[in-house]
Design a protein around this motif. Structure first.
Motif, PDB file in Angstrom:
ATOM      1  N   LEU A   1       5.343 -71.593  54.840  1.00  0.00           N
ATOM      2  CA  LEU A   1       4.094 -71.979  54.536  1.00  0.00           C
ATOM      3  C   LEU A   1       3.371 -70.328  55.773  1.00  0.00           C
ATOM      4  CD1 LEU A   1       1.513 -73.719  54.122  1.00  0.00           C
ATOM      5  CD2 LEU A   1       2.884 -75.647  56.237  1.00  0.00           C
ATOM      6  N   CYS A   2       3.682 -70.552  56.804  1.00  0.00           N
ATOM      7  CA  CYS A   2       3.622 -69.226  58.101  1.00  0.00           C
ATOM      8  C   CYS A   2       3.161 -67.922  57.274  1.00  0.00           C
ATOM      9  CB  CYS A   2       4.328 -70.208  58.953  1.00  0.00           C
ATOM     10  SG  CYS A   2       4.264 -71.209  59.877  1.00  0.00           S
ATOM     11  N   ARG A   3       4.449 -67.997  56.038  1.00  0.00           N
ATOM     12  CA  ARG A   3       3.788 -66.279  55.565  1.00  0.00           C
ATOM     13  C   ARG A   3       3.082 -66.569  55.006  1.00  0.00           C
ATOM     14  NH1 ARG A   3       9.459 -66.454  55.894  1.00  0.00           N
ATOM     15  NH2 ARG A   3      10.314 -67.030  53.945  1.00  0.00           N
ATOM     16  N   ARG A   4       2.545 -67.686  53.855  1.00  0.00           N
ATOM     17  CA  ARG A   4       1.595 -67.614  53.224  1.00  0.00           C
ATOM     18  C   ARG A   4       0.366 -67.626  53.306  1.00  0.00           C
ATOM     19  NH1 ARG A   4      -0.727 -72.251  50.539  1.00  0.00           N
ATOM     20  NH2 ARG A   4       1.518 -73.145  50.978  1.00  0.00           N
ATOM     21  N   LEU A   5       0.157 -68.739  54.846  1.00  0.00           N
ATOM     22  CA  LEU A   5      -1.319 -68.587  55.647  1.00  0.00           C
ATOM     23  C   LEU A   5      -1.711 -67.440  55.992  1.00  0.00           C
ATOM     24  CD1 LEU A   5      -0.821 -72.239  57.206  1.00  0.00           C
ATOM     25  CD2 LEU A   5      -2.380 -71.922  55.038  1.00  0.00           C
ATOM     26  N   VAL A   6      -0.503 -66.643  56.925  1.00  0.00           N
ATOM     27  CA  VAL A   6      -1.014 -65.083  57.569  1.00  0.00           C
ATOM     28  C   VAL A   6      -1.411 -64.499  56.447  1.00  0.00           C
ATOM     29  CG1 VAL A   6      -0.097 -63.146  58.376  1.00  0.00           C
ATOM     30  CG2 VAL A   6       0.497 -66.051  59.538  1.00  0.00           C
ATOM     31  N   ARG A   7      -0.289 -64.446  54.920  1.00  0.00           N
ATOM     32  CA  ARG A   7      -1.190 -63.259  54.625  1.00  0.00           C
ATOM     33  C   ARG A   7      -2.659 -63.828  53.665  1.00  0.00           C
ATOM     34  NH1 ARG A   7       2.819 -64.430  50.979  1.00  0.00           N
ATOM     35  NH2 ARG A   7       2.253 -66.018  49.354  1.00  0.00           N
TER      36      ARG A   7
END
Length: 355
Positions: free
Chosen positions: A339-345
């Motif tokens: 989830l964090c990777r997607r939100l940061v991206r």
């Protein structure tokens, strides 16, 4: 193609305007000029910098313009009567007395067109223990592992401390109390260097033996430093919004509310949403499992009338790792890390350019 965002100058004083236009040109930027707060309002929150002439301070206070960082009051002294008192109602602001501070203001204008600015993501818990600090910490760790210079701001005085969450409580550096002395300007690079840091991650958190109050001026200086010196800024905000938290919320490019998948938690989060809506329109929700009543994330998002940013499943291994001092999402795998990777991206794909 969207038009560039330019610094905003608010003044009806022709002599002052001539000076500010000259300083902006010296800083390599054009500006948008508004004669009064009514004309300024449409661009007030989106402009990378707002310079309010001393002649418009009283009008801006009366207009109740939203709180934001990077606001300068500029003019020649003596001010018009009552301006010093009115400036207090506008804070946080910098005060620029001309001509002495002309070079400083040129530098502020020079941070304008074409300069990439850090992106801010605010995280708020829908209730106590919702997991906002873990999500904020995971976002910061993930942003750094993705190659982004990151600032993590702990703005929740009752959250237990993000330094503990990261295992950084023994790392030297300034905490909030050192930034709360009013007066004077803060050099953004110097501020970032003075905070606890490891690699590309910088942290601002609380000192446990001192006051947990965060003045708006300190938050404004921190966000300004983050915008100018980091790629990503993650703020962990309290549910009870003080002045500093409101400023951070209004300054954020994106805001995420995290809510446990429970009926009572959803009902409580609805009140938080109402409070947040007083200060910003954009808001999405992350739903954290397990769901004892089999509530689905999309149903909770629909009940809160928010777009669903994602959902989290239980991660017993990560919880055990946290107890051993491992930062959240540091393993780079599991629901939180994904989830964090997607939100940061998503955040950096729209990386703000001050223009």
């Amino acid at each position: 193609m969207s038009l560039p965002r330019l610094p905003l100058v608010v003044t009806a004083d022709p002599e002052l305007l001539d000076v500010l236009l000259r300083l902006a040109a010296a800083g390599g930027t054009e500006v948008v000029v508004a004669a009064d707060p009514a004309a300024a309002r449409p661009r007030f929150t989106s402009a990378p910098l707002v310079v309010i002439g001393a002649d418009q301070v009283h009008a801006c206070v009366a207009a109740r313009l939203p709180r934001r960082s990077r606001v300068v009051v500029a003019g020649r002294k003596p001010w018009p009567p009552g301006v010093d008192e009115a400036i207090s109602a506008l804070r946080p602001v910098d005060v620029c007395v001309l001509p002495d501070a002309e070079a400083w203001l040129v530098d502020r204008f020079a941070d304008g067109p074409g300069r990439p600015m850090g992106r801010i993501l605010a995280v708020i818990g829908g209730r106590g223990g919702a997991g906002a600090s873990i999500l904020a910490g995971g976002l910061a760790i993930t942003a750094v592992s993705s190659g982004h210079r990151t600032l993590l701001v702990d703005a929740d005085p009752m959250g237990g401390g993000l330094d503990l969450l990261l295992g950084w409580e023994r790392i030297d550096g300034l905490r909030w109390p050192a930034l709360t002395t009013p007066g004077g300007r803060v050099d953004p690079p110097a501020l970032l260097r003075a905070l606890p840091h490891r690699g590309d991650l910088v942290l601002l958190s609380f000192a446990r033996d001192q006051s947990p109050v965060v003045p708006g001026e300190a938050m404004a200086a921190t966000l300004d430093a983050g915008r100018r010196g980091r790629d990503v800024i993650i703020t962990d905000l309290p549910r009870q919004l003080d002045d500093a938290a409101v400023l951070a919320l209004q300054s954020a490019d994106r805001a995420v509310l995290i809510v446990p998948a429970e009926l009572r938690a959803t009902a409580g989060a609805a009140r938080i949403v109402q409070m947040i809506r007083l200060h910003r329109d954009e808001l999405s929700v992350v739903v954290r499992g397990p769901a004892p009543g089999k509530l689905k994330p999309r149903d909770i998002a629909a009940a809160l009338r928010l777009p669903l940013a994602g959902s989290l499943r239980p991660e017993p291994a990560m919880c055990q790792a946290l107890e051993r001092g491992a930062p959240p999402a540091s393993a780079g795998k599991g629901p939180l890390a994904e989830l964090c990777r997607r939100l940061v991206r998503d955040l950096v794909s729209e990386r703000r350019v001050a223009a």
